[in-house]
Design a protein around this motif. Structure first.
Motif, PDB file in Angstrom:
ATOM      1  N   LYS A  30       0.823  -1.213   0.000  1.00 30.96           N
ATOM      2  CA  LYS A  30       0.000   0.000   0.000  1.00 30.96           C
ATOM      3  C   LYS A  30       0.856   1.260   0.000  1.00 30.96           C
ATOM      4  N   HIS A  31       2.050   1.178   0.598  1.00 38.42           N
ATOM      5  CA  HIS A  31       2.940   2.335   0.644  1.00 38.42           C
ATOM      6  C   HIS A  31       4.380   1.870   0.497  1.00 38.42           C
ATOM      7  N   CYS A  32       5.181   2.711  -0.137  1.00 36.37           N
ATOM      8  CA  CYS A  32       6.599   2.409  -0.297  1.00 36.37           C
ATOM      9  C   CYS A  32       7.437   3.575   0.178  1.00 36.37           C
ATOM     10  N   TYR A  33       8.470   3.255   0.936  1.00 36.36           N
ATOM     11  CA  TYR A  33       9.511   4.204   1.294  1.00 36.36           C
ATOM     12  C   TYR A  33      10.687   3.858   0.383  1.00 36.36           C
ATOM     13  N   ALA A  34      10.919   4.713  -0.608  1.00 38.43           N
ATOM     14  CA  ALA A  34      11.925   4.452  -1.635  1.00 38.43           C
ATOM     15  C   ALA A  34      13.156   5.305  -1.380  1.00 38.43           C
ATOM     16  N   PHE A  35      14.301   4.667  -1.237  1.00 39.21           N
ATOM     17  CA  PHE A  35      15.565   5.356  -1.025  1.00 39.21           C
ATOM     18  C   PHE A  35      16.415   5.224  -2.281  1.00 39.21           C
ATOM     19  N   GLU A  36      16.867   6.347  -2.807  1.00 32.81           N
ATOM     20  CA  GLU A  36      17.698   6.355  -4.007  1.00 32.81           C
ATOM     21  C   GLU A  36      18.642   7.548  -3.935  1.00 32.81           C
ATOM     22  N   GLN A  37      19.932   7.292  -4.100  1.00 26.55           N
ATOM     23  CA  GLN A  37      20.909   8.373  -3.971  1.00 26.55           C
ATOM     24  C   GLN A  37      21.010   9.251  -5.208  1.00 26.55           C
ATOM     25  N   SER A  38      20.676   8.749  -6.375  1.00 28.25           N
ATOM     26  CA  SER A  38      20.810   9.509  -7.612  1.00 28.25           C
ATOM     27  C   SER A  38      19.667  10.516  -7.791  1.00 28.25           C
ATOM     28  N   ASP A  39      20.028  11.778  -7.975  1.00 29.66           N
ATOM     29  CA  ASP A  39      19.020  12.818  -8.221  1.00 29.66           C
ATOM     30  C   ASP A  39      18.196  12.497  -9.462  1.00 29.66           C
ATOM     31  N   LEU A  40      18.859  12.064 -10.520  1.00 27.53           N
ATOM     32  CA  LEU A  40      18.181  11.743 -11.777  1.00 27.53           C
ATOM     33  C   LEU A  40      17.183  10.596 -11.583  1.00 27.53           C
ATOM     34  N   SER A  41      17.587   9.567 -10.875  1.00 28.34           N
ATOM     35  CA  SER A  41      16.690   8.430 -10.627  1.00 28.34           C
ATOM     36  C   SER A  41      15.517   8.822  -9.741  1.00 28.34           C
ATOM     37  N   ARG A  42      15.763   9.656  -8.731  1.00 27.67           N
ATOM     38  CA  ARG A  42      14.657  10.114  -7.871  1.00 27.67           C
ATOM     39  C   ARG A  42      13.654  10.926  -8.681  1.00 27.67           C
ATOM     40  N   SER A  43      14.147  11.745  -9.585  1.00 25.61           N
ATOM     41  CA  SER A  43      13.266  12.540 -10.442  1.00 25.61           C
ATOM     42  C   SER A  43      12.431  11.632 -11.342  1.00 25.61           C
ATOM     43  N   ALA A  44      13.077  10.634 -11.928  1.00 25.45           N
ATOM     44  CA  ALA A  44      12.364   9.676 -12.781  1.00 25.45           C
ATOM     45  C   ALA A  44      11.351   8.892 -11.964  1.00 25.45           C
ATOM     46  N   LEU A  45      11.724   8.492 -10.780  1.00 28.02           N
ATOM     47  CA  LEU A  45      10.831   7.753  -9.887  1.00 28.02           C
ATOM     48  C   LEU A  45       9.579   8.563  -9.574  1.00 28.02           C
ATOM     49  N   ALA A  46       9.750   9.832  -9.266  1.00 24.43           N
ATOM     50  CA  ALA A  46       8.604  10.697  -8.971  1.00 24.43           C
ATOM     51  C   ALA A  46       7.696  10.848 -10.190  1.00 24.43           C
ATOM     52  N   LYS A  47       8.294  11.007 -11.355  1.00 22.81           N
ATOM     53  CA  LYS A  47       7.511  11.175 -12.585  1.00 22.81           C
ATOM     54  C   LYS A  47       6.750   9.887 -12.920  1.00 22.81           C
ATOM     55  N   ILE A  48       7.393   8.750 -12.783  1.00 22.02           N
ATOM     56  CA  ILE A  48       6.744   7.465 -13.076  1.00 22.02           C
ATOM     57  C   ILE A  48       5.627   7.196 -12.071  1.00 22.02           C
ATOM     58  N   ALA A  49       5.836   7.569 -10.822  1.00 20.44           N
ATOM     59  CA  ALA A  49       4.782   7.423  -9.807  1.00 20.44           C
ATOM     60  C   ALA A  49       3.578   8.282 -10.177  1.00 20.44           C
ATOM     61  N   GLU A  50       3.847   9.491 -10.652  1.00 23.18           N
ATOM     62  CA  GLU A  50       2.767  10.390 -11.066  1.00 23.18           C
ATOM     63  C   GLU A  50       1.999   9.809 -12.259  1.00 23.18           C
ATOM     64  N   ILE A  51       2.723   9.329 -13.240  1.00 23.91           N
ATOM     65  CA  ILE A  51       2.094   8.739 -14.429  1.00 23.91           C
ATOM     66  C   ILE A  51       1.193   7.569 -14.051  1.00 23.91           C
ATOM     67  N   ASN A  52       1.643   6.775 -13.084  1.00 21.35           N
ATOM     68  CA  ASN A  52       0.889   5.594 -12.659  1.00 21.35           C
ATOM     69  C   ASN A  52      -0.093   5.881 -11.527  1.00 21.35           C
ATOM     70  N   GLN A  53      -0.238   7.141 -11.183  1.00 19.35           N
ATOM     71  CA  GLN A  53      -1.188   7.605 -10.178  1.00 19.35           C
ATOM     72  C   GLN A  53      -1.004   6.938  -8.811  1.00 19.35           C
ATOM     73  N   VAL A  54       0.262   6.806  -8.403  1.00 14.50           N
ATOM     74  CA  VAL A  54       0.569   6.240  -7.081  1.00 14.50           C
ATOM     75  C   VAL A  54       1.421   7.191  -6.240  1.00 14.50           C
ATOM     76  N   SER A  55       1.511   8.448  -6.647  1.00 16.04           N
ATOM     77  CA  SER A  55       2.361   9.424  -5.956  1.00 16.04           C
ATOM     78  C   SER A  55       2.038   9.544  -4.472  1.00 16.04           C
ATOM     79  N   GLU A  56       0.777   9.437  -4.119  1.00 22.44           N
ATOM     80  CA  GLU A  56       0.372   9.567  -2.719  1.00 22.44           C
ATOM     81  C   GLU A  56       0.783   8.360  -1.875  1.00 22.44           C
ATOM     82  N   ASN A  57       1.186   7.288  -2.537  1.00 19.73           N
ATOM     83  CA  ASN A  57       1.521   6.054  -1.843  1.00 19.73           C
ATOM     84  C   ASN A  57       3.013   5.792  -1.765  1.00 19.73           C
TER      85      ASN A  57
END
Length: 101
Positions: A30-57
């Motif tokens: 239901k929820h994920c705590y995602a740790f990633e050191q790369s700024d680029l990967s964190r940005s991509a992760l946020a965008k992909i979460a938004e696209i898949n409508q799971v940003s709140e989770n």
């Protein structure tokens, strides 16, 4: 992961979110705590979460070490309800068993 099925995923080394987003999207977690050191990967992760409508989770954090790991999670987290996935390019042993553990 589907057989374990826990409401919380802690993804250390989340990269672009294959497991973080996939587990939320599929209902494994239901929820994920995602740790990633790369700024680029964190940005991509946020965008992909938004696209898949799971940003709140998903909670996206930067680099984590064995010294700050617990302080970056909610104080009341119930680890019996969590899956911990760690893929940090060979640093797993040091993270869990290093001299600073």
């Amino acid at each position: 992961m589907a057989k374990i099925k826990k409401p919380i995923l802690i993804d250390i080394g989340a990269a672009d979110g294959f497991f973080a987003i996939g587990c939320i999207y599929s209902g494994i977690s239901k929820h994920c705590y995602a740790f990633e050191q790369s700024d680029l990967s964190r940005s991509a992760l946020a965008k992909i979460a938004e696209i898949n409508q799971v940003s709140e989770n998903i909670t996206i954090k930067g680099e984590v070490t064995n010294q700050n790991f617990l302080s970056l999670l909610p104080q009341n987290i119930d680890f019996s309800k969590a899956i911990v996935l760690c893929d940090i390019e060979g640093g797993e042993y040091s993270f869990f068993y290093g001299k600073n553990s």
